[in-house]
Design an enzyme around this catalytic site. Sequence first.
Site, PDB file in Angstrom:
ATOM      1  CE  LYS A 226      12.916   5.457  -5.703  1.00 21.50           C
ATOM      2  NZ  LYS A 226      11.583   5.057  -6.190  1.00 21.50           N
TER       3      LYS A 226
ATOM      4  N   GLY B 266      11.269  15.923  -5.355  1.00 22.26           N
ATOM      5  CA  GLY B 266      10.189  15.281  -4.610  1.00 22.26           C
ATOM      6  C   GLY B 266       9.727  16.169  -3.479  1.00 22.26           C
ATOM      7  CB  SER B 267       7.649  15.368  -0.616  1.00 23.66           C
ATOM      8  OG  SER B 267       8.351  14.259  -0.087  1.00 23.66           O
TER       9      SER B 267
ATOM     10  N   GLY C 202      13.055  15.088   1.140  1.00 26.77           N
ATOM     11  CA  GLY C 202      14.255  15.908   0.962  1.00 26.77           C
ATOM     12  C   GLY C 202      15.066  16.004   2.250  1.00 26.77           C
TER      13      GLY C 202
ATOM     14  CB  CYS D 279       7.170  21.301  -8.177  1.00 24.53           C
ATOM     15  SG  CYS D 279       8.013  21.601  -9.717  1.00 24.53           S
TER      16      CYS D 279
ATOM     17  CD  GLU E  54       3.692  20.728  -3.372  1.00 27.04           C
ATOM     18  OE1 GLU E  54       4.333  19.964  -2.637  1.00 27.04           O
ATOM     19  OE2 GLU E  54       4.132  21.200  -4.428  1.00 27.04           O
TER      20      GLU E  54
END
Length: 484
Positions: free
Chosen positions: A180, A233-234, A238, A289, A386
Amino acid sequence: MLTRASDQTHNLLIDGRRMPALSGRTFDTVNPATGEVIAKVAEAGADDIDAAVRSARAAFEGPWKRMRAADRGQLMLKLAELIRRDEDELVNLESIDSGKPVSAIRRQDLPAVLDTLTYYAGMADKINGQVIPARTDALTYTVREPLGVVAAIIPWNFPLMIGMWKIAPALACGCTVVLKPAEITPLTALKIGELALEAGFPAGVLNVVPGFGKVAGQALVDHPDVDKITFTGSPVVGRQILQGASGNLKRVTLELGGKSANIIFPDADLDAAVKAAGSGIFFNTGQVCSAGSRILAHESIYDEVVQRLAARADSTRIGNPQETSTAMGPLVSEVQMKRVLDYIEIGRNEGARVVTGGSRHGDVGYFVKPTVFADVEHQMRISQEEIFGPVATVIKFTDEADALRLANGTVYSLAAGVWSADIGRVHRFARDLKAGTVWVNTYGPTDIRLPWGGSRDSGFGREHGDAAIENFTEQKVVWIQTGK
Ligand code: NAP
Ligand code: MG
């Protein structure tokens, strides 16, 4: 020059066929350099995800399981060949969908994709078990078996490269994949899926299902027949994934964010350090990241570092990602641009000083000027959270202990850099920095042969190298009673 993808809807790729979503729904994908819609993409719903998982299961239990490991490797090499053949198209699609400069994709992303694919292609037939002489009356050995159906959920900052970091080891191990991509950068994942079919991968081995995280992503996370989720991802998502995965106890690998420190001591080669600090935060418009978003400079060189970094920011060639001379493109979306501009405002309100940048660049597309903040205090939000944009925060430190306290003082532990000519100091920092990767007198390189990942809010598990093989396989013990 490509400014649009094809006018046809970019359909889902399930069970070896391109098909519209069962709901018939589509969504637009946009070129962030212009704000224009470049294509319509089929939007996978839970029923499409179910079809993709069933197809992946059938392929796993069927043709994929029966194929020799060496032949899996050959298919992967064939895919690499097709990627090379269609490199121009892939580079352009990635650029118009994500805003990444074509020069960077050609220099960095595409070579990394090919390196990943060929590295794991070579590993497919080297995934061995062990004979372990536990007893004298039995032959006892292990085999490494593929886990099964893998859901790969990826972000938009390196769609091709992070996608391949997951697909290649999973396929080498004999797993099947439902990929995805992020909703804002779905086009190159679909193209890779098509090339895999052309290469001869059996239907269902690699399914590609663009859609929204809350719907398509969540359906994968909840699906009882998915064995493994590999996610980048974030931290917020997560955590949701971990909860969802508890249903059938899926294995999970999480590669999450970071707020990495890049520490510069006075005995460092300052030219090299500032150059790398600049690319460490401005590369890919800061949407990395492991971006070196906190530059820690010793008080004796602080002003010089700030001034030189600002000069680098000012000389960054920002503009049309399709032009080969462009070094920095837009943020990936309007949402991301607003998020970055909001953080710049927050930094100002917190009392940090904008040395350069600090605003949008132009009024077309989602560009933000490379920005340098000085007089940043450790506890400020711009120093702790972030931002995922071209925003450098430069923080002063007094001595080694202070630098270490600051460097380790966030919720993240993904990467860190240290610049010094003192070999003892370098070793002390390599030992004491909390990070999955510590760079010394460089910042940012990765290599598929080296384990990659973090801990705490940066996630857990390691990708790349042998670690990825462990992620996608499980050991089985065979105990054959022989008698003495
Ligand atoms: P994100 O919002 O977490 O999205 C990542 C992926 O998860 C997307 O495909 C997203 O779909 C999907 N998703 C969203 N909600 C979901 C849910 N409930 N269930 C399952 N899937 C779901 O992150 P992002 O904004 O795309 O990327 C930026 C973040 O990724 C940053 O924090 C960055 O540090 C991190 N990152 C980490 C690494 C690393 O290697 N450690 C590398 C790159 C990026 P949608 O596209 O529809 O939202
Ligand atoms: Mg897009």
